[in-house]
Each structure stands twice: as C-alpha cells, then as structure tokens.
Design a protein around this motif. Structure first.
Motif, PDB file in Angstrom:
ATOM      1  N   PHE A 137       2.394  13.032  -1.850  1.00 45.91           N
ATOM      2  CA  PHE A 137       2.966  11.693  -1.152  1.00 45.91           C
ATOM      3  C   PHE A 137       2.404  11.503   0.200  1.00 45.91           C
ATOM      4  O   PHE A 137       2.168  10.574   0.686  1.00 45.91           O
ATOM      5  N   GLU A 193      -1.845   6.480  -5.709  1.00 44.20           N
ATOM      6  CA  GLU A 193      -0.657   6.832  -6.149  1.00 44.20           C
ATOM      7  C   GLU A 193      -0.646   8.151  -6.911  1.00 44.20           C
ATOM      8  O   GLU A 193      -1.686   8.794  -6.209  1.00 44.20           O
ATOM      9  N   MET A 194       0.012   8.666  -7.886  1.00 42.47           N
ATOM     10  CA  MET A 194       0.109   9.825  -8.147  1.00 42.47           C
ATOM     11  C   MET A 194      -0.019  10.163  -9.706  1.00 42.47           C
ATOM     12  O   MET A 194       0.296  11.260 -10.204  1.00 42.47           O
ATOM     13  N   GLU A 195      -0.509   9.400 -10.574  1.00 49.14           N
ATOM     14  CA  GLU A 195      -0.467   9.682 -11.917  1.00 49.14           C
ATOM     15  C   GLU A 195      -1.822   9.086 -12.792  1.00 49.14           C
ATOM     16  O   GLU A 195      -1.930   9.550 -13.656  1.00 49.14           O
ATOM     17  N   ARG A 203       0.989   2.084 -17.943  1.00 49.61           N
ATOM     18  CA  ARG A 203       1.809   2.548 -16.847  1.00 49.61           C
ATOM     19  C   ARG A 203       2.023   1.159 -16.026  1.00 49.61           C
ATOM     20  O   ARG A 203       0.930   0.478 -15.338  1.00 49.61           O
ATOM     21  N   LEU A 204       3.171   1.081 -15.499  1.00 48.85           N
ATOM     22  CA  LEU A 204       3.954   0.289 -14.575  1.00 48.85           C
ATOM     23  C   LEU A 204       4.459   0.819 -13.306  1.00 48.85           C
ATOM     24  O   LEU A 204       5.638   1.218 -13.571  1.00 48.85           O
ATOM     25  N   GLY A 205       3.708   0.897 -12.221  1.00 45.45           N
ATOM     26  CA  GLY A 205       4.061   1.855 -11.281  1.00 45.45           C
ATOM     27  C   GLY A 205       4.053   0.973  -9.831  1.00 45.45           C
ATOM     28  O   GLY A 205       4.066   0.099  -9.630  1.00 45.45           O
ATOM     29  N   VAL A 227       6.836   4.627 -17.036  1.00 43.09           N
ATOM     30  CA  VAL A 227       7.138   4.290 -15.375  1.00 43.09           C
ATOM     31  C   VAL A 227       7.404   5.625 -14.904  1.00 43.09           C
ATOM     32  O   VAL A 227       7.739   6.625 -15.509  1.00 43.09           O
ATOM     33  N   ASP A 281       9.755   6.180 -12.484  1.00 45.48           N
ATOM     34  CA  ASP A 281      11.346   6.233 -12.004  1.00 45.48           C
ATOM     35  C   ASP A 281      12.081   6.271 -13.259  1.00 45.48           C
ATOM     36  O   ASP A 281      11.825   5.145 -14.068  1.00 45.48           O
ATOM     37  N   ARG A 337      14.041   3.067 -14.025  1.00 43.76           N
ATOM     38  CA  ARG A 337      12.923   1.739 -14.196  1.00 43.76           C
ATOM     39  C   ARG A 337      12.993   1.587 -15.623  1.00 43.76           C
ATOM     40  O   ARG A 337      12.403   0.523 -16.304  1.00 43.76           O
TER      41      ARG A 337
HETATM   42  C1  R1P Z   1       5.786   8.079  -5.351  1.00 44.87           C
HETATM   43  O1  R1P Z   1       6.861   7.397  -4.608  1.00 44.87           O
HETATM   44  C2  R1P Z   1       5.795   7.710  -6.837  1.00 44.87           C
HETATM   45  O2  R1P Z   1       5.468   6.284  -6.649  1.00 44.87           O
HETATM   46  C3  R1P Z   1       4.387   5.764  -7.520  1.00 44.87           C
HETATM   47  C4  R1P Z   1       3.584   7.184  -7.590  1.00 44.87           C
HETATM   48  O3  R1P Z   1       2.624   7.129  -8.341  1.00 44.87           O
HETATM   49  C5  R1P Z   1       4.524   8.158  -7.549  1.00 44.87           C
HETATM   50  O4  R1P Z   1       4.815   8.294  -9.010  1.00 44.87           O
HETATM   51  O5  R1P Z   1       4.639   5.442  -9.072  1.00 44.87           O
HETATM   52  P1  R1P Z   1       6.006   5.133  -9.711  1.00 44.87           P
HETATM   53  O6  R1P Z   1       6.726   4.127  -9.016  1.00 44.87           O
HETATM   54  O7  R1P Z   1       5.605   4.773 -11.151  1.00 44.87           O
HETATM   55  O8  R1P Z   1       6.748   6.487  -9.713  1.00 44.87           O
END
Ligand code: R1P
Ligand code: URA
Length: 293
Positions: free
Chosen positions: A204, A239-241, A116-118, A36, A38, A41
């Motif tokens: 972002f 998203e970012m991962e 991944r749970l994002g 995750v 955060d 989380r």
């Molecule tokens: C940006 O706010 C974040 O939220 C999304 C993006 O990939 C980035 O990490 O995922 P997470 O909620 O898992 O962090």
C-alpha cells in the motif's frame, strides 16, 4: 493406469469436509461469487440478500451464500493482497471443479463468475473520489503470476510491451504481468462506471508511491503510471488484488471482473469524505446488475 487422485497434502480438507482456508464445502458455494477485501464488508453485501443460507468464517475468510430473488450468490472476503488471492481463487476453483470424494478433477468443469467489489486509489484527476472503476485489465507489479504457466493474447503482450517502454520498474522489484477482464462481464457494467487499466501493487505504501518515513526506490512511479497511454488505453487506478484475480481466472477458466470505488485520488491528493457510504453505493449499484447476470 495414471493415478489422478489429488493427495491429502495438496488439496487439504478439514473434518467438516470443507476446503482448508475457506472452510466451505462444495454445496455451500454459488456459481456467482463476489469477493471483497474486508471481512466486515461481507455482511455489508449480504444484508441485501433476501436469505442467507450459509455463513462461515476461518481466519480472514468470511463466506456468506444466499439469494437475491432466485439468484444464488456467494460473497467471500479475501483479506489484502495477491498472496491471499492465490488461496481464495484456487480454493473456489477446487470447490467447483474437484470431486472431494474421489479427489479427482471433474470431467465437466464449471466456469465461475467472480466479481471483486473493492476500494482503490485513482491515478487520474478525471477519475474522482467516490466514482466507480471497472478494470479493463489487471497489470500486476506483484510476483504471483510468474509462479504459474499462462498464455497471454497478442493484445495483452502489446499492451505489456508498451507499459515496459513507458514505466520503469527496476529489475528485481517485479516482473509485470497483464490480463484482461472477462469481456462478457465488463460489458454489463458500463453505465456509471469508468473503465481503465488497474495496477495491482504488492503493498500500500512504497509500491503505491506513498512515502511516510521509508524512502521510495521508484520516486517517478506515480507520474509514469498517470502519463501512460497506448491508443485508447490508460491507467485509471491501483489496488492490491485485481491482476491475480484476472490471471488465475484465465488459468483456471473462470470469468472475472474487478470493480472498485475510488477512495483516494493520488493526483488531486484527496480522500473520500465518507468511504463507508461510497462502498455502500458501489455495492447497491453493482448488486442490481449482478442479480440479473
Ligand atoms: C488496501 O487498503 C486494500 O483496499 C483495497 C486494496 O486492494 C487492498 O486490499 O481493496 P479492498 O477494499 O477490497 O480490500
Ligand atoms: N486501496 C489501495 O490499494 N490503494 C488506495 O490508495 C486506496 C485503497
């Protein structure tokens, strides 16, 4: 004889015998791992465990390992971005596949399941806020994966070529990479989940087409991503991962899947009315499947 011992400067262990950033020891990690972004989380996931037996924190990396019934699961926070995924995936792999006593790679390698749970932003009107998306592919606009040697399948090369023709990324901004999800894992998450290509961005704001005060170098990016098609493939979200998880999973031999709840719809310009409840719904639904993997 070749010296295969990995030096102290390369695989860094702390005085607990735990890996440098995660502060986790090999026996504290399960083979099924939920990531995750955060750190807060992690507890939102592990509160559903019947028992938590390991609880660690170092920097933004919080790790809980426990059980749902007989299923042992680790949940770890990665923080934001593919640079953090470089650290987390390499350290998870080291925990599973390097003997910390001899500092050598084990002869029997373990393929971890990494899910991944994002949260995520949707690029399609038909993928609404609060819905769930399984990433069929992670298409990276960051620059992590070019630092590794990797192989793409013919299908991945074709899809990346189609992307290159339809979406203009100015030279020097990024060298797009693309990897598919673990098909075996993706097949378990069909009912109630959208499936599409996920774009992984190195930021972002401008890298996701958001202009607050800084002007965009790629003002057409969002429209081009939304319009992209190649056969049945389309881009659902960003998203970012994800691209780094899929790419490093391929390189290190792990089965990876990225699942997101949509909190922002960029086409409709909407944001979830209760992002916390949306994340909780994603966790509950997905844990019901993960505990049976
Ligand atoms: C940006 O706010 C974040 O939220 C999304 C993006 O990939 C980035 O990490 O995922 P997470 O909620 O898992 O962090
Ligand atoms: N996470 C992202 O990276 N982008 C969004 O729009 C929402 C969550």
């Amino acid at each position: 004889m070749e010296n295969n011992r990995i030096a102290e400067s390369e695989l860094i262990l702390n005085n607990r015998g735990a890996v440098y950033h995660l502060d986790v020891r090999p026996e504290e990690l399960a083979d099924t791992i939920i990531t995750v972004g955060d750190p807060d989380r992690v507890e939102v996931v592990s509160k559903h465990f019947d028992k938590v037996e390991v609880s660690r924190q170092h920097r933004e990396f919080v790790t809980h390992t426990g059980y749902i019934g007989k299923k042992r699961i680790t949940v770890v926070s990665t923080g934001i971005g593919t640079d953090n995924i470089d650290i987390v995936l390499n350290e998870l792999d080291a925990l599973a596949n390097i003997d910390f006593a001899s500092r050598t790679i084990k002869s029997q390698l373990t393929a971890l399941k990494v899910i991944r749970l994002g949260t995520s932003g949707s690029l399609q009107g038909s993928v609404p806020v609060d819905s769930f998306v399984v990433s069929s592919h992670g298409l990276g606009l960051d620059n992590l994966l070019p630092w590794y040697q990797f192989e793409n399948t013919a299908a991945e090369k074709d899809l990346l070529a189609a992307f290159g023709k339809q979406v203009v990324i100015q030279p020097g901004s990024a060298k797009p990479t693309l990897f598919s999800a673990s098909e075996a894992l993706a097949n378990q998450f069909k009912d109630g989940y959208h499936t599409g290509i996920t774009i992984t961005c190195p930021g972002f704001y401008a890298p996701q087409g958001r202009a607050l005060r800084g002007k965009l170098s790629h003002p057409d990016l969002l429209d081009q991503l939304t319009a992209f098609t190649d056969g049945a493939h389309f881009i659902s979200n960003f998203e970012m991962e994800t691209s780094a998880i899929y790419g490093l999973g391929r390189i290190l031999g792990h089965d990876c899947l990225s699942i997101s709840v949509i909190v922002a719809n960029r086409v409709k310009k909407e944001f979830s009315k209760d992002g916390g409840a949306a994340v909780e719904a994603l966790i509950q639904k997905s844990l019901g499947i993960i505990e049976k993997l």
